[in-house]
Write a protein that holds these residues in place. Structure first.
Motif, PDB file in Angstrom:
ATOM      1  N   MET A 304       1.952  29.371  23.907  1.00 16.49           N
ATOM      2  CA  MET A 304       2.721  28.712  24.951  1.00 16.49           C
ATOM      3  C   MET A 304       3.218  27.343  24.483  1.00 16.49           C
ATOM      4  N   ILE A 305       2.374  26.600  23.796  1.00 16.86           N
ATOM      5  CA  ILE A 305       2.782  25.285  23.288  1.00 16.86           C
ATOM      6  C   ILE A 305       3.835  25.440  22.193  1.00 16.86           C
ATOM      7  N   ALA A 306       3.653  26.424  21.303  1.00 22.73           N
ATOM      8  CA  ALA A 306       4.646  26.653  20.249  1.00 22.73           C
ATOM      9  C   ALA A 306       6.003  27.007  20.842  1.00 22.73           C
ATOM     10  N   GLY A 307       6.004  27.875  21.848  1.00 23.41           N
ATOM     11  CA  GLY A 307       7.261  28.227  22.509  1.00 23.41           C
ATOM     12  C   GLY A 307       7.913  27.034  23.176  1.00 23.41           C
ATOM     13  N   ALA A 308       7.097  26.186  23.804  1.00 27.78           N
ATOM     14  CA  ALA A 308       7.630  25.003  24.467  1.00 27.78           C
ATOM     15  C   ALA A 308       8.288  24.051  23.469  1.00 27.78           C
ATOM     16  N   LEU A 309       7.689  23.885  22.309  1.00 26.51           N
ATOM     17  CA  LEU A 309       8.266  23.001  21.292  1.00 26.51           C
ATOM     18  C   LEU A 309       9.630  23.511  20.824  1.00 26.51           C
ATOM     19  N   LEU A 310       9.758  24.809  20.654  1.00 27.42           N
ATOM     20  CA  LEU A 310      11.044  25.376  20.257  1.00 27.42           C
ATOM     21  C   LEU A 310      12.093  25.188  21.348  1.00 27.42           C
ATOM     22  N   LEU A 334       7.213  33.771  22.874  1.00 24.96           N
ATOM     23  CA  LEU A 334       5.800  33.491  22.601  1.00 24.96           C
ATOM     24  C   LEU A 334       4.962  33.287  23.867  1.00 24.96           C
ATOM     25  N   PRO A 335       5.435  32.531  24.875  1.00 25.88           N
ATOM     26  CA  PRO A 335       4.597  32.318  26.063  1.00 25.88           C
ATOM     27  C   PRO A 335       4.370  33.566  26.901  1.00 25.88           C
ATOM     28  N   MET A 336       5.222  34.594  26.750  1.00 23.53           N
ATOM     29  CA  MET A 336       5.123  35.769  27.605  1.00 23.53           C
ATOM     30  C   MET A 336       3.877  36.611  27.355  1.00 23.53           C
ATOM     31  N   VAL A 337       3.178  36.358  26.239  1.00 20.57           N
ATOM     32  CA  VAL A 337       1.925  37.068  26.012  1.00 20.57           C
ATOM     33  C   VAL A 337       0.921  36.739  27.113  1.00 20.57           C
ATOM     34  N   CYS A 338       1.105  35.611  27.752  1.00 25.36           N
ATOM     35  CA  CYS A 338       0.247  35.224  28.878  1.00 25.36           C
ATOM     36  C   CYS A 338       0.207  36.308  29.952  1.00 25.36           C
ATOM     37  N   LEU A 339       1.356  36.927  30.222  1.00 26.21           N
ATOM     38  CA  LEU A 339       1.430  37.902  31.306  1.00 26.21           C
ATOM     39  C   LEU A 339       0.725  39.209  30.969  1.00 26.21           C
ATOM     40  N   SER A 340       0.447  39.448  29.690  1.00 22.94           N
ATOM     41  CA  SER A 340      -0.333  40.624  29.289  1.00 22.94           C
ATOM     42  C   SER A 340      -1.826  40.328  29.241  1.00 22.94           C
ATOM     43  N   ILE A 394      18.728  21.098  30.078  1.00 23.16           N
ATOM     44  CA  ILE A 394      17.821  20.228  30.838  1.00 23.16           C
ATOM     45  C   ILE A 394      16.794  21.077  31.572  1.00 23.16           C
ATOM     46  N   GLY A 395      17.262  22.150  32.217  1.00 23.88           N
ATOM     47  CA  GLY A 395      16.342  23.045  32.919  1.00 23.88           C
ATOM     48  C   GLY A 395      15.362  23.701  31.974  1.00 23.88           C
ATOM     49  N   ILE A 396      15.816  24.078  30.787  1.00 25.96           N
ATOM     50  CA  ILE A 396      14.936  24.680  29.782  1.00 25.96           C
ATOM     51  C   ILE A 396      13.860  23.687  29.353  1.00 25.96           C
ATOM     52  N   ALA A 397      14.237  22.432  29.170  1.00 24.08           N
ATOM     53  CA  ALA A 397      13.272  21.406  28.769  1.00 24.08           C
ATOM     54  C   ALA A 397      12.231  21.160  29.860  1.00 24.08           C
ATOM     55  N   MET A 398      12.656  21.179  31.121  1.00 21.73           N
ATOM     56  CA  MET A 398      11.700  21.009  32.223  1.00 21.73           C
ATOM     57  C   MET A 398      10.666  22.128  32.220  1.00 21.73           C
ATOM     58  N   CYS A 399      11.118  23.347  31.961  1.00 20.95           N
ATOM     59  CA  CYS A 399      10.194  24.479  31.882  1.00 20.95           C
ATOM     60  C   CYS A 399       9.220  24.299  30.726  1.00 20.95           C
ATOM     61  N   ALA A 400       9.708  23.786  29.601  1.00 20.85           N
ATOM     62  CA  ALA A 400       8.846  23.558  28.436  1.00 20.85           C
ATOM     63  C   ALA A 400       7.751  22.535  28.749  1.00 20.85           C
ATOM     64  N   ILE A 401       8.089  21.497  29.480  1.00 20.94           N
ATOM     65  CA  ILE A 401       7.089  20.499  29.873  1.00 20.94           C
ATOM     66  C   ILE A 401       5.998  21.141  30.723  1.00 20.94           C
ATOM     67  N   LEU A 402       6.412  21.965  31.690  1.00 23.07           N
ATOM     68  CA  LEU A 402       5.449  22.639  32.560  1.00 23.07           C
ATOM     69  C   LEU A 402       4.505  23.527  31.753  1.00 23.07           C
ATOM     70  N   MET A 403       5.048  24.302  30.813  1.00 25.21           N
ATOM     71  CA  MET A 403       4.206  25.197  30.011  1.00 25.21           C
ATOM     72  C   MET A 403       3.230  24.414  29.136  1.00 25.21           C
ATOM     73  N   THR A 404       3.681  23.298  28.581  1.00 28.84           N
ATOM     74  CA  THR A 404       2.797  22.480  27.741  1.00 28.84           C
ATOM     75  C   THR A 404       1.620  21.952  28.550  1.00 28.84           C
ATOM     76  N   CYS A 405       1.903  21.452  29.739  1.00 29.14           N
ATOM     77  CA  CYS A 405       0.835  20.921  30.605  1.00 29.14           C
ATOM     78  C   CYS A 405      -0.160  22.021  30.973  1.00 29.14           C
ATOM     79  N   ALA A 406       0.345  23.203  31.330  1.00 25.27           N
ATOM     80  CA  ALA A 406      -0.536  24.308  31.712  1.00 25.27           C
ATOM     81  C   ALA A 406      -1.436  24.713  30.548  1.00 25.27           C
ATOM     82  N   ALA A 407      -0.876  24.777  29.352  1.00 25.32           N
ATOM     83  CA  ALA A 407      -1.662  25.183  28.180  1.00 25.32           C
ATOM     84  C   ALA A 407      -2.738  24.167  27.859  1.00 25.32           C
ATOM     85  N   LEU A 408      -2.425  22.890  27.958  1.00 23.28           N
ATOM     86  CA  LEU A 408      -3.418  21.859  27.663  1.00 23.28           C
ATOM     87  C   LEU A 408      -4.557  21.882  28.675  1.00 23.28           C
ATOM     88  N   VAL A 409      -4.240  22.112  29.941  1.00 20.61           N
ATOM     89  CA  VAL A 409      -5.285  22.212  30.963  1.00 20.61           C
ATOM     90  C   VAL A 409      -6.185  23.415  30.673  1.00 20.61           C
TER      91      VAL A 409
END
Length: 432
Positions: A304-310, A334-340, A394-409
């Motif tokens: 998820m973090i790797a996908g967010a960086l890209l 990369l982040p979609m593996v979460c749903l499996s 801009i919307g894509i970057a906002m989503c990346a921030i959200l995914m990074t925060c979720a992964a770190l938590v």
């Protein structure tokens, strides 16, 4: 009466194939609106903000129906629940085909979302009756590839159908496909019996047998909450992609309609391959002796973090359209593996008797992200202009921030073994 509890691999994989087909139909229904966005908004005179609202309305009752049906799935056979849902989807395509206003289309999408919301958790619950814990990552990933198949078919087929017969023809075709699946399910769909087998060891079952726990205890366990957060961010990405990715390709990056559809299909194909590969890797790690935290949690969070960086790179660096497409294809995959992996994590931690409802609650909470993502993107595009690629980025970057925060938590607080121990303590019997 004797209950046959031995796992039947052939039957298990037949069920996986049927549920993969159901997921394909489910995601064709979801993506069709995004794929016909340009001609539909022109004919119905919708602004970007109005279209974002209509698209996001699919998820308004998605969460409520998901939870309600999830609780029903604790008590009633998944086979019949899935049949009723699939039949209703086919019927609900018809009013969408005849919609003549934003309000009419919005009502159709709300009702369809309510009918489709429980599909994934009930499918997961059904397939978990055929596979033990350490074998669950891969079948769920394969079912998720039904979604990928639907999206690829949509990317290739819907623009061609729209160009030949108009955007309304897509809904008639979806109704016919739904009827065919219902017929196949009536012939071959069966209920698994693995949940009825004796519980030999927690490592094999992944949960506390039939011992129920208070839902307050389940829903306040921080590992469970971390799974919810990871899935919320993944669904935000999913909802945003399904709704706005074709429009970004066409209006932001300058591709024509058919090329945009093919680019969309390429993005989904990359995601499908990544999901199967990463889910298989997680399962091999488990079978090789890795803990669930290593094989499931760490893998999901790192991806998820790797996908967010890209995805950050798309907004931060000036790149040609092809490079942005490539970055999004990998970064969004990369982040979609979460749903499996997330359903297997929940099934590992919570009592089997409450598995369907907990997976449903997770899907309900996560789907709020899919409802919010398209609306937020619509507002951004409304402000910056639909022909400006930077608006979408801009919307894509906002989503990346959200995914990074979720992964770190999740890296800090998600401990499946610890949660299983906590949730395995004796508790008084509670309602399903």
């Amino acid at each position: 009466m004797t209950i046959h509890t031995r796992n039947k691999p052939k039957s298990a994989w037949t069920m996986t194939a049927l549920l993969t087909g159901l997921a394909m139909i489910n995601f064709l229904d979801k993506i069709v609106l995004g794929m016909i966005a340009v001609p539909l908004t022109a004919e119905l005179h919708l602004s970007p903000a109005e279209f974002g609202l209509v698209a996001g309305s699919f998820f308004w009752l998605f969460s409520v129906s998901t939870v309600v049906v999830g609780f029903l799935a604790n008590r009633f056979p998944a086979r019949w629940i899935l049949l009723v849902m699939a039949a209703s989807w086919a019927v609900l395509q018809l009013p969408q085909a005849f919609a003549s206003s934003a309000a009419g289309l919005l009502v159709c999408r709300v009702v369809l979302g309510a009918a489709e919301g429980p599909s994934f958790p009930v499918s997961v619950h059904a397939i978990f009756k055929w596979f033990p814990d350490r074998e669950r990552n891969l079948p769920v990933a394969i079912i998720n590839q039904g979604a990928a198949m639907g999206l690829i078919l949509a990317g290739v087929g819907i623009p061609l159908i729209t160009r030949q017969w108009g955007w309304r023809a897509n809904f008639f075709l979806l109704a016919a496909v739904g009827v065919v699946w219902c017929a196949l399910w009536l012939c071959f769909g069966r209920e698994g019996t693995l949940d009825n087998a004796p519980r030999l060891a927690p490592a094999d079952t992944g949960a506390s047998g039939s011992l129920r726990q208070p839902y307050l205890k389940l829903l306040t366990e921080r590992s469970v909450l971390c799974v919810f957060l990871l899935c919320f961010s993944a669904y935000w990405l999913l909802g945003q992609s399904l709704t706005w990715l074709p429009t970004w390709f066409e209006k932001g990056l300058g591709f024509d309609g058919v090329t945009s559809g093919r680019c969309f299909a390429l993005v989904i194909l990359v995601g499908a391959l990544a999901n199967i590969g990463l889910s298989g890797l997680s399962q091999r790690m488990l079978n090789g002796g890795a803990s669930s935290r290593q094989a499931r949690v760490h893998l999901t969070c790192v991806m998820m973090i790797a996908g967010a960086l890209l995805m950050f790179a798309i907004a931060a660096i000036e790149l040609p359209a092809g490079a942005k497409l490539a970055l999004y294809a990998v970064g969004g995959a990369l982040p979609m593996v979460c749903l499996s992996i997330a359903p297997a994590l929940l099934a590992e931690m919570v009592p089997t008797a409450q598995r369907a409802s907990m997976v449903a609650i997770n899907t309900a909470v996560a789907s709020l992200g899919a409802a919010m993502g398209p609306v937020v993107m619509g507002r951004i595009v409304q402000v910056h202009g639909s022909g400006n690629s930077h608006a979408y980025e801009i919307g894509i970057a906002m989503c990346a921030i959200l995914m990074t925060c979720a992964a770190l938590v999740a890296l800090s607080w998600l401990h499946p073994a610890r949660a299983q121990h906590t949730l395995n303590r004796p508790a008084q019997s509670v309602a399903a």
